[in-house]
Design an enzyme around this catalytic site. Structure first.
Site, PDB file in Angstrom:
ATOM      1  N   TYR A 233       0.845  -1.189   0.000  1.00 58.92           N
ATOM      2  CA  TYR A 233       0.000   0.000   0.000  1.00 58.92           C
ATOM      3  C   TYR A 233       0.880   1.239   0.000  1.00 58.92           C
ATOM      4  O   TYR A 233       1.438   1.649   1.013  1.00 58.92           O
ATOM      5  CB  TYR A 233      -0.930   0.021   1.215  1.00 58.92           C
ATOM      6  CG  TYR A 233      -1.906  -1.140   1.293  1.00 58.92           C
ATOM      7  CD1 TYR A 233      -2.209  -1.912   0.174  1.00 58.92           C
ATOM      8  CD2 TYR A 233      -2.524  -1.457   2.496  1.00 58.92           C
ATOM      9  CE1 TYR A 233      -3.096  -2.970   0.250  1.00 58.92           C
ATOM     10  CE2 TYR A 233      -3.418  -2.510   2.575  1.00 58.92           C
ATOM     11  CZ  TYR A 233      -3.705  -3.271   1.460  1.00 58.92           C
ATOM     12  OH  TYR A 233      -4.586  -4.317   1.559  1.00 58.92           O
TER      13      TYR A 233
ATOM     14  N   HIS B 155      -0.260 -11.979   1.285  1.00 54.18           N
ATOM     15  CA  HIS B 155      -1.223 -11.133   0.572  1.00 54.18           C
ATOM     16  C   HIS B 155      -1.887 -11.860  -0.587  1.00 54.18           C
ATOM     17  O   HIS B 155      -3.093 -11.719  -0.826  1.00 54.18           O
ATOM     18  CB  HIS B 155      -0.504  -9.873   0.065  1.00 54.18           C
ATOM     19  CG  HIS B 155      -1.383  -8.677  -0.041  1.00 54.18           C
ATOM     20  ND1 HIS B 155      -0.919  -7.386   0.043  1.00 54.18           N
ATOM     21  CD2 HIS B 155      -2.715  -8.558  -0.220  1.00 54.18           C
ATOM     22  CE1 HIS B 155      -1.918  -6.537  -0.089  1.00 54.18           C
ATOM     23  NE2 HIS B 155      -3.026  -7.223  -0.253  1.00 54.18           N
TER      24      HIS B 155
ATOM     25  N   SER C 205     -13.332  -4.825   1.716  1.00 57.00           N
ATOM     26  CA  SER C 205     -14.389  -4.242   0.866  1.00 57.00           C
ATOM     27  C   SER C 205     -15.780  -4.658   1.328  1.00 57.00           C
ATOM     28  O   SER C 205     -16.627  -5.046   0.515  1.00 57.00           O
ATOM     29  CB  SER C 205     -14.179  -4.632  -0.605  1.00 57.00           C
ATOM     30  OG  SER C 205     -12.977  -4.133  -1.110  1.00 57.00           O
ATOM     31  N   PRO C 206     -16.069  -4.583   2.633  1.00 54.70           N
ATOM     32  CA  PRO C 206     -17.397  -4.985   3.107  1.00 54.70           C
ATOM     33  C   PRO C 206     -18.497  -4.048   2.632  1.00 54.70           C
ATOM     34  O   PRO C 206     -19.681  -4.402   2.715  1.00 54.70           O
ATOM     35  CB  PRO C 206     -17.248  -4.942   4.628  1.00 54.70           C
ATOM     36  CG  PRO C 206     -16.200  -3.903   4.874  1.00 54.70           C
ATOM     37  CD  PRO C 206     -15.227  -4.067   3.737  1.00 54.70           C
TER      38      PRO C 206
ATOM     39  N   PHE D 281     -19.644   1.217  -3.045  1.00 49.18           N
ATOM     40  CA  PHE D 281     -20.919   1.126  -3.755  1.00 49.18           C
ATOM     41  C   PHE D 281     -22.089   0.933  -2.802  1.00 49.18           C
ATOM     42  O   PHE D 281     -23.171   1.517  -2.994  1.00 49.18           O
ATOM     43  CB  PHE D 281     -20.873  -0.016  -4.772  1.00 49.18           C
ATOM     44  CG  PHE D 281     -22.101  -0.091  -5.628  1.00 49.18           C
ATOM     45  CD1 PHE D 281     -22.280   0.793  -6.679  1.00 49.18           C
ATOM     46  CD2 PHE D 281     -23.095  -1.028  -5.372  1.00 49.18           C
ATOM     47  CE1 PHE D 281     -23.428   0.744  -7.467  1.00 49.18           C
ATOM     48  CE2 PHE D 281     -24.237  -1.087  -6.150  1.00 49.18           C
ATOM     49  CZ  PHE D 281     -24.409  -0.201  -7.209  1.00 49.18           C
TER      50      PHE D 281
ATOM     51  N   GLY E 153     -24.312   3.744  -1.107  1.00 53.00           N
ATOM     52  CA  GLY E 153     -25.305   4.487  -1.863  1.00 53.00           C
ATOM     53  C   GLY E 153     -24.810   5.813  -2.381  1.00 53.00           C
ATOM     54  O   GLY E 153     -25.549   6.568  -3.006  1.00 53.00           O
TER      55      GLY E 153
END
Length: 332
Positions: A57, A127, A206-207, A212, A215
């Site tokens: 990262y 990873h 990415s829960p 997205f 909303g």
């Protein structure tokens, strides 16, 4: 905040962690370091003690950020980082190659410890699986690092069932980190039953579906090609964004019925699946941090869980989560 144990590892962390990648890369230009240090400290004050980063990262800069923010309060936090990526000369030096050779794992561990300014890595994930290195060698190397006191627990990321089982037989795997959310439920097929069988915790990244499921992304959303990797993901193509609005509109309606936000319902649904699941939503904004953390107080009944899960499962998702070349490196 309530604590959760990652499987049967003995490693207990806050029910929600904080994914820190987006503070340095992935969703736009890197955020201001001072502001992110303050945000991380705010998370600690609100009960978060589980922070996720990785060598790649930045590369390096996100670990350095966490070192600046967390090393002064080391006794209050659990820090997870990752090894396994490396620069690829054939791709202009981009960090797209995998390297889990034992000597490289050791090099990464030492470098990560310095950047994080700590003596021990709490949770050290591979990873991505390196097909050229037997997973037994990877697990054995991390096991040696644990014996030496440089690492406390071993983790895997986006690994397949066979790899998980083989690794766990050599060195207990405390946690698997893979994508899981209301709009990506593939882990339910094989991975979740295996983790329950073996007593391994699950840390969904990415829960919120890379933003997205909040909303906030409209059908005409655009992404900076130079900074935002969603530009390259099929689910975020203009056509897919338009088609997938039906999914998020249904989520909004379900959230409104329960007096919560879409993000809170998405996180509360995940938390309710298993007591050893610890999502790590990321953010660079204080109000989003508070919104996400409030999801631990959203109580969903069994009927709510069925309604939410079943209603959204009926809606077809358009676009794959990753490009084909990237997806091939997962689930090995």
């Amino acid at each position: 905040m309530e604590k959760r144990e990652l499987g049967k590892s003995g490693l207990k962390v806050s029910a929600l962690g904080l994914g820190c990648m987006g503070m340095s890369m992935g969703y736009g230009p890197a955020a201001d370091i001072g502001e992110m240090v303050n945000l991380i400290h705010e998370a600690v004050d609100l009960g978060v003690d589980f922070f996720d980063t990785a060598e790649v990262y930045g590369p390096f800069t996100n670990e350095e950020l966490l070192g600046k923010a967390l090393s002064p309060i080391r006794d209050k936090v659990i820090i997870a980082t990752k090894f396994g990526f490396a620069p690829d000369p054939a791709n202009g030096g981009a960090w797209t190659a995998v390297n889990s050779r034992p000597e490289h794992i050791r090099e990464v561990a030492e470098a990560s410890l310095k950047r994080l300014n700590i003596d021990t890595i709490d949770l050290f994930y591979q990873h991505r699986v390196d097909p050229s290195v037997p997973i037994e060698d990877v697990a054995g190397t991390v096991g040696d690092l644990i014996a030496e006191g440089k690492v406390r627990y071993f983790g895997l990321s986006e690994a397949g069932a066979n790899t998980i089982r083989r690794a766990h037989a050599v060195c207990p795997v405390a946690a698997l980190q893979s994508e899981y959310s209301l709009w990506y439920r593939k882990p339910e097929e094989e991975i979740l039953p295996l983790l329950e069988e073996l007593g391994i915790g699950f840390v969904p990244f990415s829960p919120l579906g890379q933003g997205f499921l909040t909303g906030a992304l409209k059908a005409d959303a655009t992404f900076d090609k130079g900074f935002d990797f969603r530009k390259f993901f099929p689910r975020f193509s203009p056509e897919a964004l338009k088609a997938n609005q039906r999914f998020v509109e249904k989520l909004k309606a379900l959230a409104n019925e329960r007096g919560a936000t879409p993000a809170q319902i998405a996180l509360a649904w995940l938390l309710a699946q298993k007591p050893w699941i610890v999502p790590i939503p990321g953010t660079t904004k204080s109000h989003r941090l508070k919104e996400n953390l409030a999801s631990v107080d959203v109580r969903l009944s069994d009927a709510d869980l069925r309604t939410i899960g079943d209603s959204l499962a009926e809606i077809e998702i358009y676009g794959d989560r990753f490009p084909e070349s990237y997806e091939k490196g997962t689930g090995i």
